[in-house]
Design a protein around this motif. Structure first.
Motif, mmCIF file in Angstrom:
data_model
loop_
_atom_site.group_PDB
_atom_site.id
_atom_site.type_symbol
_atom_site.label_atom_id
_atom_site.label_comp_id
_atom_site.label_asym_id
_atom_site.label_seq_id
_atom_site.Cartn_x
_atom_site.Cartn_y
_atom_site.Cartn_z
ATOM 1 N N GLU A 118 -10.189 -1.316 -5.610
ATOM 2 C CA GLU A 118 -10.452 -0.672 -4.317
ATOM 3 C C GLU A 118 -10.533 -1.717 -3.205
ATOM 4 O O GLU A 118 -9.964 -1.523 -2.126
ATOM 5 N N LYS A 138 -1.408 3.210 4.110
ATOM 6 C CA LYS A 138 -2.203 3.122 5.343
ATOM 7 C C LYS A 138 -2.776 1.729 5.505
ATOM 8 O O LYS A 138 -2.781 1.160 6.602
ATOM 9 N N LYS A 139 -3.286 1.162 4.408
ATOM 10 C CA LYS A 139 -3.853 -0.185 4.464
ATOM 11 C C LYS A 139 -2.780 -1.208 4.809
ATOM 12 O O LYS A 139 -3.022 -2.124 5.584
ATOM 13 N N ARG A 165 -2.479 10.508 -3.337
ATOM 14 C CA ARG A 165 -3.579 10.070 -2.467
ATOM 15 C C ARG A 165 -3.726 8.554 -2.511
ATOM 16 O O ARG A 165 -3.908 7.899 -1.481
ATOM 17 N N HIS A 190 -3.202 6.009 0.613
ATOM 18 C CA HIS A 190 -4.269 5.055 0.961
ATOM 19 C C HIS A 190 -3.694 3.645 1.021
ATOM 20 O O HIS A 190 -3.946 2.899 1.969
ATOM 21 N N TYR A 191 -2.914 3.279 0.035
ATOM 22 C CA TYR A 191 -2.302 1.955 -0.026
ATOM 23 C C TYR A 191 -1.384 1.725 1.179
ATOM 24 O O TYR A 191 -1.450 0.687 1.832
ATOM 25 N N GLU A 195 -8.005 -2.248 0.006
ATOM 26 C CA GLU A 195 -8.533 -2.228 1.370
ATOM 27 C C GLU A 195 -8.116 -3.472 2.156
ATOM 28 O O GLU A 195 -8.410 -3.589 3.331
#
Length: 100
Positions: free
Chosen positions: A19, A92-93, A85, A89-90, A23
């Motif tokens: 995680e 977007k980071k 999802r 998320h990946y 991030e």
């Protein structure tokens, strides 16, 4: 000096490391702060999670051995949603990091 194998790190630590990496935290820093001897272990865990679409595969080496192989059964909707999802998320980071 002994080195820890993948199975000696707890699931919670592996999940936390993945995680943090997703991030945008550097693997070297995550490894140092969490007592992980080899930073490449973190990138291996990240690849496992990316390929399988969930964190469950971090529970054992069995997930590592099967990470790149095709699944015998089709993904359930829940599994596919979890994978998507994680992928979103990946991405977007990555976009956030490129914007800096």
């Amino acid at each position: 000096m002994t080195t820890k194998s993948m199975s000696t790190y707890s699931y919670e630590l592996k999940k936390k490391a993945v995680e943090l990496y997703l991030e945008g935290h550097p693997a070297v820093k995550i490894a140092e702060e969490n007592g992980i001897k080899n930073r490449r272990r973190i990138t291996e865990w990240v690849e496992i999670v990316r390929k399988t679409g969930d964190y469950k595969s971090l529970h054992s080496r069995r997930g590592h051995a099967n990470a790149g192989k095709e699944r015998v059964h089709e993904m359930t909707h829940e599994e596919e949603n979890a994978r998507l999802r994680l992928e979103i998320h990946y991405l977007k980071k990555l976009m956030e990091l490129k914007a800096r």
